[in-house]
Design an enzyme around this catalytic site. Structure first.
Site, PDB file in Angstrom:
ATOM      1  N   SER A  84      20.304  92.122  28.863  1.00  0.00           N
ATOM      2  CA  SER A  84      19.824  91.309  27.730  1.00  0.00           C
ATOM      3  C   SER A  84      19.430  89.917  28.215  1.00  0.00           C
ATOM      4  O   SER A  84      20.233  89.216  28.835  1.00  0.00           O
ATOM      5  CB  SER A  84      20.914  91.196  26.661  1.00  0.00           C
ATOM      6  N   GLU A 120      20.487  84.236  28.087  1.00  0.00           N
ATOM      7  CA  GLU A 120      21.800  84.644  28.550  1.00  0.00           C
ATOM      8  C   GLU A 120      21.821  84.723  30.076  1.00  0.00           C
ATOM      9  O   GLU A 120      22.854  84.525  30.695  1.00  0.00           O
ATOM     10  CB  GLU A 120      22.142  86.034  27.968  1.00  0.00           C
ATOM     11  N   ARG A 144      29.483  84.160  25.313  1.00  0.00           N
ATOM     12  CA  ARG A 144      28.748  84.125  26.582  1.00  0.00           C
ATOM     13  C   ARG A 144      28.909  82.787  27.306  1.00  0.00           C
ATOM     14  O   ARG A 144      28.039  82.368  28.064  1.00  0.00           O
ATOM     15  CB  ARG A 144      27.256  84.428  26.357  1.00  0.00           C
TER      16      ARG A 144
END
Length: 314
Positions: free
Chosen positions: A214, A308, A164
């Protein structure tokens, strides 16, 4: 010559996000080409306005109080298929890219089906699912360097992909303008089968309400072992370790926080990794709930959760 009439004052940003949260941009412009982007950036520099980039709005929380400076929405969306390569403008949606791959019997992007957002945003955050990610299929990325006013190509390696993460998160002077993805020729029946399998999984496991996907990054099993050996053992026994990682949603579920609500922000009862906007949530509700989850994870399991999602206007 740059047309200032393209710039909108006090544009409400909430409708441009999947969270449906966010106040007005002081200035806003939607661009359709790299030339438009360069002109918009140079306008902001002359006006001494802060520059903010917005893609598909699927992985971002925007302040209800608004965003100072110029918000540039990347809506450049040309896509070319060249043999087994997809050459995509940054504003191409993942859905559009997936359709192009399927239509040309190309495999390697099935995992992205059902994920909102754009190619540019997906490269920025190295989006991924089901053991795959953008780093595995990116050949190169065309970028515009706001600082030096230049356009150039970065190789996959130069993008410095990690979980990520990418160089674009570290250097906010670089704006992704175009991406070349390398896929593999496949059998249409198998491509469709895999695509449908992933889409069915998402439909069955993820909520449909307004969210940003998420909220937190997953954690490596090594990290969990280093801070909480007992929890690591529980995760292994429960089969919660996938590709050497434990989903943040598993941790949140273990904390018993499904359904927890602050204001109109709520942790999904279907998928603990999602925070939902029950139509009237404020950005502060989301932040308060994020902080509460992080506090609980730290106090009860000694785990530091990391977001995230990105923040805009804070």
């Amino acid at each position: 010559m740059f047309n200032e009439k393209k710039i909108i004052k006090n544009k409400i940003l909430a409708p441009l996000t999947t969270f449906k949260i966010g106040g007005p941009a002081k200035f806003f412009i939607e661009i359709k080409s790299t030339e438009d982007l360069i002109e918009a950036v140079n306008w902001a520099k002359i006006k001494k306005e802060k520059i903010n980039i917005l893609g598909g709005g699927s992985n971002v929380l925007i302040n209800d109080l608004g965003v100072d400076g110029l918000v540039i929405k990347l809506s450049n969306a040309n896509l070319i298929v060249d043999n087994n390569e997809l050459i995509c403008d940054a504003g191409v949606s993942l859905a559009q890219a997936v359709r192009a791959a399927i239509g040309n019997n190309l495999t390697g992007l099935e995992w992205a089906t059902g994920i909102p957002g754009t190619i540019g945003g997906s490269v920025y955050g190295n989006a991924g699912a089901f053991g795959s990610n953008m780093a595995m299929i990116v050949k190169n990325v065309e970028v515009y360097d706001m600082k030096n006013n230049t356009v150039f190509i970065l190789s996959n390696q130069q993008c410095q992909f990690d979980y990520r993460e990418s160089v674009f998160k570290q250097k906010n002077n670089l704006i992704i303008t175009k991406v070349c993805l390398v896929l593999v020729a496949g059998q249409l029946i198998e491509i469709k089968k895999l695509t449908n399998q992933y889409l069915t999984y998402r439909n069955n496991s993820q909520p449909k309400s307004f969210s940003a996907g998420s909220i937190f990054k997953n954690l490596t099993i090594e990290y969990i072992r280093s801070v909480n050996q007992n929890l690591a053992q529980q995760a292994e026994e429960a089969g919660a370790v996938k590709a050497n990682k434990i989903a943040a949603s598993w941790i949140i579920d273990k904390l018993g926080l499904k359904g927890k609500q602050i204001g109109f922000a709520k942790i999904s009862e279907k998928h603990a990794g999602f925070i939902l906007n029950n139509e009237q949530a404020k950005s502060q509700n989301i932040i308060d709930l994020i902080n509460f989850i992080k506090q609980q994870a730290k106090e009860r399991y000694n785990i530091q959760l990391c977001e995230e999602i990105c923040y805009l206007g804070f």
